[in-house]
Design an enzyme around this catalytic site. Structure first.
Site, PDB file in Angstrom:
ATOM      1  N   ASN A 232      12.269  27.844 -67.029  1.00 26.53           N
ATOM      2  CA  ASN A 232      12.130  26.871 -65.937  1.00 26.53           C
ATOM      3  C   ASN A 232      13.179  27.064 -64.852  1.00 26.53           C
ATOM      4  O   ASN A 232      12.863  27.008 -63.664  1.00 26.53           O
ATOM      5  CB  ASN A 232      12.193  25.445 -66.492  1.00 26.53           C
TER       6      ASN A 232
ATOM      7  N   LYS B  41     -20.024  46.308 -25.765  1.00 31.28           N
ATOM      8  CA  LYS B  41     -19.028  45.354 -26.264  1.00 31.28           C
ATOM      9  C   LYS B  41     -17.707  45.991 -26.650  1.00 31.28           C
ATOM     10  O   LYS B  41     -17.653  47.079 -27.218  1.00 31.28           O
ATOM     11  CB  LYS B  41     -19.578  44.626 -27.498  1.00 31.28           C
TER      12      LYS B  41
ATOM     13  N   TYR C 279       9.994  20.032 -64.973  1.00 37.33           N
ATOM     14  CA  TYR C 279       9.011  21.100 -64.823  1.00 37.33           C
ATOM     15  C   TYR C 279       7.660  20.694 -65.398  1.00 37.33           C
ATOM     16  O   TYR C 279       7.578  20.068 -66.458  1.00 37.33           O
ATOM     17  CB  TYR C 279       9.503  22.391 -65.526  1.00 37.33           C
TER      18      TYR C 279
ATOM     19  N   SER D 253     -19.382  46.659 -31.117  1.00 39.05           N
ATOM     20  CA  SER D 253     -20.498  45.961 -31.750  1.00 39.05           C
ATOM     21  C   SER D 253     -21.460  46.996 -32.317  1.00 39.05           C
ATOM     22  O   SER D 253     -21.585  48.096 -31.782  1.00 39.05           O
ATOM     23  CB  SER D 253     -21.202  45.089 -30.706  1.00 39.05           C
TER      24      SER D 253
ATOM     25  N   GLU E  82      -9.021  37.385 -32.913  1.00 41.68           N
ATOM     26  CA  GLU E  82      -9.884  36.385 -33.558  1.00 41.68           C
ATOM     27  C   GLU E  82      -9.493  36.181 -35.021  1.00 41.68           C
ATOM     28  O   GLU E  82      -9.484  35.060 -35.534  1.00 41.68           O
ATOM     29  CB  GLU E  82     -11.350  36.810 -33.465  1.00 41.68           C
TER      30      GLU E  82
ATOM     31  N   LYS F 223       3.244  29.860 -56.558  1.00 41.02           N
ATOM     32  CA  LYS F 223       3.384  31.248 -56.126  1.00 41.02           C
ATOM     33  C   LYS F 223       2.198  31.765 -55.319  1.00 41.02           C
ATOM     34  O   LYS F 223       2.372  32.271 -54.205  1.00 41.02           O
ATOM     35  CB  LYS F 223       3.655  32.140 -57.340  1.00 41.02           C
TER      36      LYS F 223
ATOM     37  N   THR G 199      -4.043  23.591 -16.586  1.00 40.46           N
ATOM     38  CA  THR G 199      -4.031  22.405 -17.447  1.00 40.46           C
ATOM     39  C   THR G 199      -5.500  22.051 -17.631  1.00 40.46           C
ATOM     40  O   THR G 199      -6.297  22.265 -16.710  1.00 40.46           O
ATOM     41  CB  THR G 199      -3.276  21.204 -16.814  1.00 40.46           C
ATOM     42  N   HIS G 200      -5.851  21.572 -18.790  1.00 38.47           N
ATOM     43  CA  HIS G 200      -7.267  21.295 -19.114  1.00 38.47           C
ATOM     44  C   HIS G 200      -8.127  22.551 -18.934  1.00 38.47           C
ATOM     45  O   HIS G 200      -9.321  22.441 -18.659  1.00 38.47           O
ATOM     46  CB  HIS G 200      -7.834  20.159 -18.244  1.00 38.47           C
TER      47      HIS G 200
HETATM   48  N1  ARG Z   1       5.087  31.337 -65.368  1.00 38.09           N
HETATM   49  C1  ARG Z   1       5.774  30.097 -65.244  1.00 38.09           C
HETATM   50  C2  ARG Z   1       5.745  29.625 -63.803  1.00 38.09           C
HETATM   51  O1  ARG Z   1       5.456  30.401 -62.969  1.00 38.09           O
HETATM   52  C3  ARG Z   1       7.196  30.286 -65.670  1.00 38.09           C
HETATM   53  C4  ARG Z   1       7.804  29.040 -66.211  1.00 38.09           C
HETATM   54  C5  ARG Z   1       7.159  28.678 -67.469  1.00 38.09           C
HETATM   55  N2  ARG Z   1       7.842  27.634 -68.155  1.00 38.09           N
HETATM   56  C6  ARG Z   1       7.222  26.961 -69.110  1.00 38.09           C
HETATM   57  N3  ARG Z   1       7.896  26.076 -69.706  1.00 38.09           N
HETATM   58  N4  ARG Z   1       5.979  27.179 -69.420  1.00 38.09           N
HETATM   59  O2  ARG Z   1       5.982  28.502 -63.507  1.00 38.09           O
END
Ligand code: ARG
Length: 458
Positions: A109, A282, A316, A276, A289, A324, A154-155
């Protein structure tokens, strides 16, 4: 192999293992995981928590793992639960019992909280360089087109004359604020949570500052619960990235307009536009975009993070593993956008003659015409009304303020004289707007100097 053997009689169900595992996306943090572990092991050794000789064995083993992952000699096992498990398992495989001591006084953690911070810190630094590069391109182009008169809007209606250099520098200002926000975010991110343990700290006599220092961090967290459950730095980064995308997307929108046949203010280089499959004429601004389109995706990442965190009790919770993919996606997206957007701008052809023609056609010197009367002593509100009548007359006659004969001027207000033609010339209108931060060529030149100096100092 799971780290949590002992209490369990069975391995995790195969498909559930895939569901539970984070290795597909956290393996990119292998370097930070290993560097963090090296700092932790060194501190354990120094504090006498593990024998110094074993700390050395661990450190050497970890260095070997890092080198082997980098060279490709050690593929990351896709079956591992996460990168932390993989590295620790590999270490123990290589150095035996010493490897089993690495996790003393640490939990995944606090480990993952550290890895997140270290990894994102590095990416923020790279992103800041990309933003600086973009600002550099804007400064060069602004210098080149400091005199190019264009309509300011503007606008989305032609409003007052500005210069293209000035318009570009508006974006430089936005990206400077982004740089500043990212630096600020990095500062808060750059502290070490190691020592928080699973949630309740540890009984071992750690030197937390030593670890932070080795990792180039500015300090340590001060509450073990917060240390493992804080993901503010992910949300903050995603918020900052969202704002970067707002800026890029507005810019992209303008480039798209400017490329259109209606504007024709710029033409993109062939290397940064597409054709295109059916319409041979084109030339499409796909890159711009896509940048505009991808903004929404980054906002989505921010929302994912906010929603993942909002209901979590301390400390945690596994939900936090979701941090992530969201924050990495936001980073990858912004990085990709900048990689294409900056050279697209750098290589585009600017058409000052078309900008000038557009500026000449929309009565954008009407305010200056009114100011001419103000100069003759008329209150602005009366001058405004007089020029309004003139514009209506021009539209009736198919004239512009420049081409309207003096007798027409006189009919509306006898304070007008021949001097008005000079006063409303586009070059004069824009050239006189010399207030600091204004569009006059000399101001643009001054701001380009400031921008370049600022870039140097960052
Ligand atoms: N893979 C977990 C994460 O990204 C790591 C921490 C996991 N800790 C646990 N007590 N399961 O958060």
């Amino acid at each position: 192999m799971q780290l949590w053997t002992g209490r369990f009689q069975k391995a995790l169900d195969k498909k559930t293992n895939d569901f539970n595992s984070s290795i597909p996306f956290d393996q990119r943090m292998y370097k930070e995981d290993i560097t963090g572990s090296i700092a932790h092991a060194r501190m354990l050794g120094k504090q006498g928590i593990i024998p110094a000789a074993e700390a050395d064995v661990i450190i050497e083993g970890l260095q070997g793992i890092l080198a082997d992952i980098q060279s490709g000699a050690l593929p990351i096992d896709p079956e591992a639960e996460d990168i932390h498990t993989f590295v620790e398992g590999e270490l123990t495989r290589r150095v035996g019992d010493a490897g089993k001591r690495l996790h003393t006084a640490r939990s995944r953690n606090d480990q993952v909280a550290l890895d997140d911070r270290l990894y994102l810190r590095g990416r923020v630094d790279e992103l800041r360089e990309q933003l600086k590069e973009l600002i550099g391109v804007l400064a060069d182009k602004a210098a080149q087109y400091k005199d190019a008169v264009m309509p300011g809007y503007t606008h989305l209606q032609r409003a007052q004359p500005i210069t293209f250099g000035h318009h570009l520098l508006a974006y430089a200002e936005m990206f400077f604020r982004d740089l500043d926000r990212l630096a600020d975010c990095r500062r808060r991110m750059n502290i070490s949570p190691l020592g928080s343990g699973a949630l309740a700290g540890t009984t071992y006599p750690l030197d937390r500052e030593m670890v932070a220092k080795e990792l180039g961090m500015e300090g340590i967290t001060h509450n073990s619960l917060d240390g493992v459950s804080d993901r503010d730095f992910c949300m903050e980064l995603a918020a900052d990235l969202s704002i970067v995308m707002v800026h890029l997307s507005r810019f992209a929108e303008e480039v798209i307009l400017w490329c259109s046949f209606e504007f024709r203010f710029v033409e993109l280089d062939d290397a940064f536009s597409t054709g295109s499959s059916i319409m041979p004429q084109k030339k499409n601004p796909d890159i711009a975009e896509l940048v505009r389109g991808k903004a929404g995706r980054v906002f989505g990442d921010l929302t994912t993070l906010l929603a993942a965190m909002k209901g979590l009790p301390l400390a945690y919770n596994k939900d936090m593993q979701e941090d992530k993919e969201a924050v990495f996606d936001a980073l990858d997206t912004v990085t990709m956008c900048l990689t294409a957007f900056t050279p697209m701008l750098d290589t585009m052809t600017v058409k000052p003659e078309n900008m000038r023609a557009a500026a000449a056609g929309g009565f954008i010197n009407a305010t200056d015409c009114a100011d001419f009367l103000v100069g003759k002593g008329l209150p602005f509100r009366d001058a405004y009304k007089a020029v309004g009548q003139l514009v209506a007359r021009c539209i009736q006659l198919g004239e512009t303020l420049e081409s309207l004969p003096m007798e027409e001027y006189k009919k509306v207000c006898d304070l007008f004289d021949e001097g008005v033609y000079k006063a409303i010339s586009l070059e004069k209108c824009v050239g006189d707007r010399t207030v600091v931060g204004g569009p006059a060529p000399q101001c643009v030149a001054e701001e380009v100097r400031r921008v370049r100096q600022l870039l140097e100092s960052l």
